[in-house]
Each structure stands twice: as C-alpha cells, then as structure tokens.
Design a protein around this motif. Structure first.
Motif: not given
Length: 814
Positions: A192-193, A195-196, A199, A218, A228, A230-231
C-alpha cells in the motif's frame, strides 16, 4: 451480488407489521405514509445526490460518444460527472515522451470535459492511469495496473493537467486519485505504501496547479477498510498531505460509512467529507438485455433516500450515466441511466423525479427506516410547492396510501402525477417490444400521467396500487386556476422524434470487410460510432469496403427499407475512433434511390468532402426526396485508411447509415368505423384530413351518440396497399371545455395485411383523460394495409352519461 434492499431514512413511515416482515419478492400489505406540510426535517441538496461516474468504458475511444449524451445528463438533473482515465493512452493521449522532455496535448480531453461544463455540469477529474511515458504498458499488454516509475515527474504531469484548466478559469474542481488501488487489476504493487507516495505526489501536483482545487482518495472498493486504514495512517504521519474528501466505491451495499468515519477520526481527519464515487445495485454489469431496468429505478429511488439520511455522505455518484460495457447489445441491463445509443432508461427517470424535489425535507409520521416501500416529501417554503416521491422496491405490486396533512387550505392546488414502472417512463418496454430506431421511444419519457386542479384542502391523499419496482411522484403547487372536474394529462408530452427507417434493415454492398468489428450488418445496427475495442463483447465499427492501394475506385452499399417509403434525408456517420477519426470517408459521395435495384438508380444528392474529414467527424446529412424502397450510398475518390494503425489502403468506411422520412401515411386512406356521427362537425372524413385540432368546424370523428352503456367501438384506415407502420398518433379532443373527452379508457392498435384478419400490435389500458395532448402508440415495424384503432372500454361523459369514442385526428408513420 444480489440487489440490496435499501430503506427509507429521511422520512419515517407508518407501515403494517406484516409489511415489515414481507420478503422482497412477496406482495406487501397496504402501506400508509403521512408527511407533514408544517414540519421541516432537513435540507434536500440535489448537488449531493444527483451525480454520476462515467466509468472509463472503451467506448470512449470515440471522443464524440459521451458528449452527445450531455443534453440527456442535464435533463436528468445531474450536477457532477466523474471523468476517468485521464493521463494514459486509453482515450486522451495527454502526455507523451518527447526527445528531451514530456509533451502535452489537452485537445482530446478538452473535447470531453469542456462541453460538460458548457452544459452546466461540473467534472470530477479522476487521475489514473499511468501513461507510457512514465512506465505504463502499451494497450496490447494492459496498462491499468502499472505504477508511475518516477513520482517527481508524475507530480509534474498532474500539475500541468490541473493548471491547464485553472488557466482556462476552471478552479476549485475535485481531483480524485486513481481508481480502486485495492484491486490488483488496477494497481500493480501489493504494498500500500507505493500508493501512499503516489497519492502524496499527486496531491502536491494538484495544489501546485490550482491551490483552490480539492484532492482526495483512496477510491477503494467494498469499502476496503484495511487499505483505507493504512492510507490514513500514512496521512496521520504526514499531516501536510491534503485530504479534502475520502472516497470509495460500493455496489449492492447500504452506504456503510461507520468504519470510514471511525478511521478518519483516528487519523486526526475527522469531519472529512465522504464521497461514494461509484454505486449501483450490483458490480456484475454484464447481464445484457434480459434485465428490465424498471427494477433498478425503484432501487435507485430508495438508495438515494438512504443517502439523504447519512449527513456524513457529502456526495454520491451513480455508476454510470451512459452504459458502454457491451455496446453491441444496445441495452446492458441495470448499467447506466442512458443506453449506449442515448435512450432514457427507467433509472434515468427515477433520477429525474428526484430533480423535482424542493429544498426542505418534510417530516413523515410512523416508524421504520429500511423498508422496501417508502417515500420522501419536500417543500419549497417560498412558493408552497411540494414534491412527494414514493417507491416500491420489490417484485410484486402493493397498495399505497400517501397523505400530506396540515396544508394551509387557502388556495386551489395543481396536482401532477409522474409514474415510472414496467410500461411508463421505461424505454425497456419499447426495446423489448421491438420498437427500435426512434429518437425517443413512445414509453421512454416519464410524461405526466395526471394533471388536475383540486379545491383547497388541509389533507391531500392519494391511494394507488403501485406496481412492482415502480416509482411515483406527485407535485402539488398553489394555483389561481379553476378546479377541474376530471384528471387531464399535461403538460405536452415530449415529442418522440423521428424513426431511422434503415435501422436493422438488410444491407447489400459492392464489397465488405467481415472481420475486426466491420460487417454489412453493422451499417444499420443503431450505433453511430466506431468502437474498435469493447470491455465486454465484440468490437463494433460499421461497414468497410475492400481496400485499394490508390483512391481511384468506386464502392457502394444500399439498404432495403422493406417497402417504398417517402424519404427526406440520409445521414452517413464517418469513422470516429480517436486514432482514426475522419479517415475512410470518400472525397465524393452520392445518395441514390430505387424501387428496383436491377432496373437502375436515381441520383438524389451529391457532395464532395475534404480528406480526411476534419475533427470532430460528425454525421454528414444529405437532403433527398421521393418514395424509394432502396437507398444507396456511392463513394468515389476513396479515402485513406487509418494512419493510427499504419493502414495505407483506400476505403469507403461508415459507422452507420440512417434514412429518415416524415410522411403521414394516413393521408388519403379510406376510413370506416363501427359507427359514426356524420353531422355537427363530426365525420369519418375529418379524422385523416391533417387537422389535429377539434376547435374548428371540422372536429374529427365520433362514434354514435346516445349510448348509455359501455361498449366497443373502432375506426379503421385502409391504406390501399401494404405499407410499413410502426407508430400511431391519436389526437384527442382539444376544444375548450372538452379537452380529452371521448378518448378511450382501454384502446389497442390492430393491423392487417388484407383488412380481414387483424393482429394487436400495441395497447393501452386504464388511460386517464389525456386532455388535448397527442397520444403515441409505437410498436415493431409491421407491413399493413389496414390499421384499426379498437376501443374496448370507453370513457363516460359526465354531463350526459353517454359512452363515446372521439378523435380529432389519426396519423400513421413508418
């Protein structure tokens, strides 16, 4: 997924206990709902609920396809529409890799976005997916899940994209980051990181391009709280990264926001607006034309009301405004509020009825917040106007009583009823019956079913049997007009337009490519654009002749209309997929007509065209005249094929060919009837004289006078020879004080090839007084010599008790 059963939230209802326990497929007990005119219960904000997400179907490879529906979107009341797949090469080719730096071209994206703005709607811009210049794969490998290989350069791409529209004066737009990164087919890395960080770069690029812009994500599906959380943990550790809204997708659910709100609170982002940027009854959209969307209309009405009861939901977006998943089917079940060829579905009309809502929500008595039968009532405090909308989201009819109490009772009220069910405001009824080719189907619009003026009252009540999966709305407004003694339909129903006489008709051609989405049959399949790719089902392009290395050749294609018909225009739609738009359309085109292709052709029109056609490549219209069975398009000085696919041959290529004629076939026909008055302005001769109004000396036709019992009556038109008929227009009385009198309660259209044996092709039952407004009955095209209008149940005239069948005019169309 199964269809969720979402309930009434903003208005409580009084419901019998047995109805609460009734399963969705069972008939409910009588439901009674009472709203209170004098008690406010909140605000109805249309900008929260009347939005849609266009979905990024591969049909968007025609840049003309979505914008042609914008009038329809605005007509439904949509306020915002999400535009997706912005930076990559699927549709818009915004960014490419130059020799030393990235190059930008916003012209294709502008063609889709700017007309939306000009139609009064605001785009929500979804930033995804990766362009090839930043590591995206090419289209043959599938590039939706590729991750930008350089977030610094990605930020620059985003900044340039946002700043382009800010420089045009469009600031403060919403920018959503990616599409369902929690799904592996849309995001390559399970970490997921990644994507972070993407973003963060995107959000910084958005704000650099327009400091007033709103950015969020997200965009998970389900909603996926693991992703969500994690984000949001990342955002908690990086408080400078903006999050102006949190968004997710949900299908078949009940707008579950509890976990999301808690997660936002834990991350120090409590109060952040929540968007559901895709929602529908199911994510399984490939159910095809076997599903009637009057079912989804009730679900939509019910689900919007559920959202009204969740103040934390800032905006919701229906998926989708226009269906495009399987274009070859022309009807994709519950997908879309409009069909691929721009017809208004029942779901469209459910949304449009919500656009009739007033700004103040009224309280409603009773208990229950999640019922399959429910209602919402709203008022405009300034005018006293009230809209009541109710739905029956189950598979059987139910008895429903709606009451609005505590009315001022000081003025007459104009009451207008709208209905969406299996046969009203439902294009599927036309589609399933084979009524094709019309610009607007006869049962497509949610035209008013009743309009009357009632005396002052303190409690308005209506009791009705609401059909399965139906939606009904009543609009009440104070008026100084006099009370009417009977219900009348009005205002004037929307015109259903013209019919493409070539739709679905057989095609003959000099040559034909029968592969890769090209075929003779595709020339008249109802699709006006070339779709070389489709998310589901085959590619659908149109007709293409054989290819030649030079232009000095002649190719042609003709359509058989089935019988000789009056024609007045022909439309040829050029190839318009974005990589090939304007190519394949010849330099010289002739339109020819014939009643016997073996005996020769008459040239009706000739035009010359630039090579290639300038973009946007729109329909080329040819004015013609005369009666012809066969219409042929002849191309010479053939056009170069598509350079986007390195095609150096020359062709005649068309997405579609349409033929139109507007002649009323009833003129000069021989009229007979079961009975007739031949005096006082009534005669069989007046029913097809071209005079629609009954206000003059020649009123029209009337059955016999003085019959005090209900009985059948009919009137028949003999055309002299078999002709193609697909629409009958009936014009009721419109003389002052007598509007709609004598129009049947139950009426059917019967046709015969020999005037001896008749077949019913269309019918209408339970017709209220239609006022003086035209009534259209449409059906699949039939060859008929005689057309009979048969009334099995007549209207009783209140002043004398007589039963009559009266018409001002009958018109018949191809």
């Amino acid at each position: 997924m199964t269809k969720a059963k979402i309930g009434t939230l903003c208005a409580a209802v009084t419901i019998a206990a047995s109805a609460l326990l009734a399963p969705p497929s069972a008939q409910a007990a009588t439901v009674s709902i009472t709203s209170h005119y004098d008690t406010a219960a909140g605000t109805f904000d249309k900008s929260k609920y009347l939005n849609a997400n266009e979905g990024g179907y591969l049909t968007h490879t025609s840049l003309n396809w979505l914008p042609e529906a914008y009038d329809g979107f605005a007509g439904a009341g949509l306020r915002m529409v999400t535009i997706t797949h912005l930076p990559n090469e699927n549709f818009y080719n915004v960014v490419t890799k130059g020799k030393d730096d990235l190059l930008y071209d916003f012209s294709r994206l502008d063609r889709v976005v700017l007309p939306l703005v000009r139609h009064g709607m605001t785009p929500v811009m979804e930033i995804g997916f990766t362009p090839q210049a930043l590591g995206g794969a090419d289209r043959t490998q599938g590039f939706n899940n590729a991750i930008p290989n350089d977030n610094r350069r990605w930020k620059s791409v985003v900044q340039n994209l946002v700043q382009h529209y800010a420089d045009l004066g469009y600031r403060g737009w919403y920018w959503e980051v990616w599409n369902e990164p929690s799904a592996p087919n849309f995001w390559k890395d399970a970490d997921v990181s990644t994507y972070d960080l993407m973003y963060q770069a995107t959000a910084e690029g958005v704000r650099a391009g327009d400091p007033s812009a709103k950015v969020g994500g997200p965009v998970v599906h389900a909603p996926n709280l693991a992703f969500t959380n994690s984000f949001l943990a990342f955002l908690k550790d990086n408080p400078a990264v903006p999050l102006d809204f949190l968004s997710f997708h949900e299908y078949g659910g009940a707008f579950d926001t509890q976990g999301t709100m808690a997660a936002l609170q834990n991350a120090g982002r409590g109060g952040t607006p929540i968007f559901v940027t895709e929602w529908n009854s199911t994510a399984n959209m490939a159910n095809g034309p076997g599903t009637s969307t009057d079912i989804n209309a009730a679900y939509v009405a019910r689900q919007i009301n559920r959202a009204v009861g969740k103040p934390e939901l800032a905006k919701i977006f229906f998926f989708s405004p226009k269906e495009g998943l399987t274009p070859s089917q022309l009807f994709n079940g519950d997908l879309g509020i409009m069909t691929v060829d721009n017809h208004r579905k029942a779901t469209y009309n459910a949304v449009k009825l919500y656009d009739l809502m007033q700004p103040t929500i009224l309280s409603t008595s009773g208990t229950g917040t999640d019922e399959p039968v429910g209602a919402i009532a709203t008022k405009d405090p300034a005018t006293g106007k009230v809209t009541i909308l109710a739905w029956n989201d189950q598979n059987a009819a139910t008895n429903l009583t709606l009451t609005l109490d505590h009315l001022p009772g000081t003025s007459n009220l104009k009451v207008t009823q709208y209905l969406v069910d299996a046969t009203h405001g439902n294009y599927y009824a036309d589609f399933a019956a084979g009524t094709r080719g019309w610009d607007v189907g006869p049962r497509e619009n949610a035209d008013p079913q009743e309009s009357r003026i009632v005396a002052p009252t303190q409690a308005f009540t209506r009791t009705l049997n609401l059909g399965a999966s139906a939606v009904v709305a009543y609009v009440l407004e104070p008026t100084g007009d006099a009370v009417t003694d009977a219900a009348q339909v009005g205002p004037t129903p929307i015109a259903i337009g013209s019919r493409d006489l070539a739709f679905g008709r057989p095609v003959t051609s000099s040559s034909s490519v029968e592969n890769w989405g090209w075929s003779r049959a595709a020339l008249t399949d109802g699709l006006n654009h070339t779709f070389p790719r489709a998310d589901n089902g085959p590619a659908v392009n149109g007709w293409a002749s054989a290819g030649y290395p030079d232009a000095n050749h002649t190719e042609w294609a003709y359509v058989d209309l089935g019988s000789s018909m009056h024609v007045d225009s022909v439309k040829l739609f050029p190839r318009d997929d974005k990589d090939c738009e304007g190519y394949g359309f010849p330099g010289t085109v002739q339109i020819q007509g014939s009643n016997d292709p073996n005996a020769g052709w008459t040239t009706l029109s000739t035009s010359n065209f630039a090579q290639p056609l300038p973009q946007p490549a729109t329909a080329q219209v040819f004015s013609v005249s005369g009666s012809h069975r066969y219409i042929r398009a002849v191309g010479s000085n053939l056009a170069l094929g598509c350079p986007g696919v390195a095609d150096t041959n020359h062709y005649f290529q068309l997405a579609e060919m349409q033929v139109y004629g507007s002649a009323n076939q009833a003129v000069s026909s021989t009229v007979s009837a079961s009975s007739s008055i031949q005096d006082w302005g009534w005669s069989t001769a007046f029913v097809n004289d071209g005079t629609e109004s009954t206000g003059g000396a020649a009123h029209g036709w009337s059955s016999q006078w003085g019959v005090s019992t209900d009985h059948p009556e009919w009137i028949q038109l003999d055309l002299g020879s078999a002709r193609t008929i697909s629409r009958v227009d009936l014009f009721p009385r419109d003389d002052a004080g007598n509007e709609g009198k004598g129009f049947p309660v139950d009426v059917s259209i019967q046709t015969s090839p020999d005037c001896a044996t008749f077949t019913t092709v269309a019918s209408r039952t339970g017709q209220a007084n239609p006022g003086g407004f035209r009534q259209t009955l449409g059906f699949a095209p039939v060859n008929a010599r005689c057309v009979r209008v048969y009334a099995s149940h007549l209207q009783r005239l209140p002043e004398n008790g007589f039963y009559l069948f009266q018409l001002g005019e009958i018109k018949l169309y191809n």
